[in-house]
Scaffold this active site. Structure first.
Site, PDB file in Angstrom:
ATOM      1  N   THR A   5     -28.523 -61.128  26.168  1.00 23.28           N
ATOM      2  CA  THR A   5     -27.959 -60.433  25.007  1.00 23.28           C
ATOM      3  C   THR A   5     -28.111 -58.920  25.133  1.00 23.28           C
ATOM      4  O   THR A   5     -27.253 -58.163  24.657  1.00 23.28           O
ATOM      5  CB  THR A   5     -28.598 -60.914  23.699  1.00 23.28           C
ATOM      6  OG1 THR A   5     -30.031 -60.728  23.746  1.00 23.28           O
ATOM      7  CG2 THR A   5     -28.296 -62.385  23.450  1.00 23.28           C
ATOM      8  N   LYS A   6     -29.164 -58.463  25.769  1.00 26.80           N
ATOM      9  CA  LYS A   6     -29.305 -57.022  25.982  1.00 26.80           C
ATOM     10  C   LYS A   6     -28.254 -56.502  26.964  1.00 26.80           C
ATOM     11  O   LYS A   6     -27.687 -55.421  26.782  1.00 26.80           O
ATOM     12  CB  LYS A   6     -30.717 -56.686  26.476  1.00 26.80           C
ATOM     13  CG  LYS A   6     -31.734 -56.556  25.364  1.00 26.80           C
ATOM     14  CD  LYS A   6     -31.357 -55.440  24.408  1.00 26.80           C
ATOM     15  CE  LYS A   6     -32.373 -55.201  23.324  1.00 26.80           C
ATOM     16  NZ  LYS A   6     -31.969 -54.121  22.406  1.00 26.80           N
ATOM     17  N   PRO A  19     -32.373 -65.698  27.233  1.00 25.17           N
ATOM     18  CA  PRO A  19     -31.378 -65.278  26.249  1.00 25.17           C
ATOM     19  C   PRO A  19     -31.521 -63.812  25.871  1.00 25.17           C
ATOM     20  O   PRO A  19     -30.520 -63.110  25.699  1.00 25.17           O
ATOM     21  CB  PRO A  19     -31.660 -66.208  25.057  1.00 25.17           C
ATOM     22  CG  PRO A  19     -32.230 -67.439  25.680  1.00 25.17           C
ATOM     23  CD  PRO A  19     -33.071 -66.930  26.817  1.00 25.17           C
ATOM     24  N   TYR A  20     -32.753 -63.352  25.740  1.00 19.55           N
ATOM     25  CA  TYR A  20     -32.977 -61.950  25.390  1.00 19.55           C
ATOM     26  C   TYR A  20     -32.326 -61.025  26.410  1.00 19.55           C
ATOM     27  O   TYR A  20     -31.605 -60.085  26.057  1.00 19.55           O
ATOM     28  CB  TYR A  20     -34.473 -61.673  25.299  1.00 19.55           C
ATOM     29  CG  TYR A  20     -34.814 -60.213  25.109  1.00 19.55           C
ATOM     30  CD1 TYR A  20     -34.482 -59.554  23.928  1.00 19.55           C
ATOM     31  CD2 TYR A  20     -35.465 -59.491  26.111  1.00 19.55           C
ATOM     32  CE1 TYR A  20     -34.786 -58.212  23.750  1.00 19.55           C
ATOM     33  CE2 TYR A  20     -35.772 -58.153  25.937  1.00 19.55           C
ATOM     34  CZ  TYR A  20     -35.436 -57.515  24.761  1.00 19.55           C
ATOM     35  OH  TYR A  20     -35.725 -56.190  24.584  1.00 19.55           O
ATOM     36  N   ALA A  21     -32.570 -61.280  27.703  1.00 21.83           N
ATOM     37  CA  ALA A  21     -31.994 -60.448  28.751  1.00 21.83           C
ATOM     38  C   ALA A  21     -30.470 -60.510  28.724  1.00 21.83           C
ATOM     39  O   ALA A  21     -29.794 -59.492  28.869  1.00 21.83           O
ATOM     40  CB  ALA A  21     -32.516 -60.894  30.112  1.00 21.83           C
TER      41      ALA A  21
END
Length: 337
Positions: free
Chosen positions: A165-166, A161-163
């Site tokens: 959203t970035k 998810p982090y990747a």
């Protein structure tokens, strides 16, 4: 990052964090006034963040400039600053970081990294702030990307998810540059390390374990590689991006890697830490994480050619500097690390 005559101050989001501390420190030392905001996200010990803000205020006094800090969520910038308030540039470093921690926990990443980035861009648009630096991450390259990672490589296979959203944040930045005449530099940070880094980051975890005789958990067989860049080199690249935007035309959107092009395996990193500390590191192994890429390496051709900046600090020098700092910290700080 010297401010041109007559220019306003710079707004830095995520001001209490690791990269932000060093960025603001350099700005203040160069006589630039800074306004910082941070919501003190609970991802790690607030005492570490409070210490950063306290030290930045002292640095500002010593440098004879100003550091105006606000405890504030980035989605609430409009409510805090009147429409008359503007800035020369925005360096947007606030985020809910961590690929590993984001898996199965989408909401914080969605709110901070997508909605938050949109809100900061909208704040910039409505106040005529055209220069915008966005902190992205090497994790956007995702699975099966060819090494070394080039900025024009497909970035459509996020592994966390982090990747995701970035990468979404980058696309939102592009829309604002395209439609509203903004000038945006997205910086894809690789593995930044140095004093004050987050407690969950590899160099800090391994150095602490080796220094204190603890057992460190390794994910995978140690063959995974990362591109480790020392914090002062990363800040130099942020500075170069800010200066680039000052001279860029409207509707500029560029992506730059922030790394060294010198990847190192986890096993090699451990060997380097053991050599610097003078002791063996006890380890145990867990399976490799699907949320993290196995190999990373930054192609720096674009960063060098356009921003005219290159990394200067080798891993050996960086580790020595980090450990000198670590050994001088209070016991309270070490326990929180």
């Amino acid at each position: 990052m010297k401010r041109p005559e007559g220019k306003k101050s710079i707004l830095v989001t995520g001001a209490a964090g690791f990269v932000a501390f060093h960025t603001i420190e350099k700005l203040l030392t160069n006589g630039v006034s800074v306004v910082g905001v941070d919501n003190f996200d609970s991802a790690y010990d607030r005492n570490l963040k409070d210490a950063n803000i306290k030290d930045l205020k002292a640095i500002a006094v010593k440098a004879g400039t100003t550091f105006d800090f606000h405890t504030l969520d980035i989605v609430s910038l409009d409510a805090k600053f009147s429409e008359k308030v503007s800035f020369d540039s925005i360096i947007h470093l606030a985020a809910r970081a961590g690929a590993r921690a984001s898996v199965g926990n989408w909401e914080p990443a969605l709110r901070n990294n997508i909605q938050g980035t949109w809100k900061v861009l909208e704040f910039a648009r409505t106040r005529g702030i055209s220069n915008f630096v966005f902190a992205s991450c090497a994790s956007v390259y995702g699975a099966d990307c060819l090494l070394p990672f080039k900025e024009n490589a497909p970035s459509d296979q996020p592994q966390s998810p982090y990747a995701a959203t970035k990468r979404s944040g980058e696309l939102i930045c592009h829309e604002f540059a395209y439609n509203y005449g903004m000038k945006v530099a997205c910086l894809r940070f690789f593995s930044v390390y140095g004093p004050r880094q987050r407690p969950d980051q590899a160099v800090r975890v391994l150095c602490r374990a080796a220094s204190e005789g603890q057992i460190a958990t390794l994910f995978g067989d140690g063959s995974s590689t990362r591109d480790y860049i020392y914090i002062t080199d990363a800040v130099d690249m942020i500075e170069a991006a800010v200066n680039f935007l000052h001279h860029a035309e409207k509707n500029t959107f560029e992506v730059f890697n922030v790394g060294t092009s010198r990847p190192m395996s986890l096993t090699q990193l451990i060997t380097a830490i053991e050599a610097e500390i003078g002791t063996d590191l006890a380890t145990k192994t867990d399976p490799a994480l699907l949320s993290e890429t196995q190999h990373e390496c930054a192609d720096l051709d674009k960063t060098k050619n356009i921003l005219s900046v290159s990394p200067q600090i080798t891993l050996a020098v960086g580790l020595a500097r980090y450990l000198d700092w670590y050994r001088g910290q209070s016991q309270t700080y070490k326990q929180a690390a």
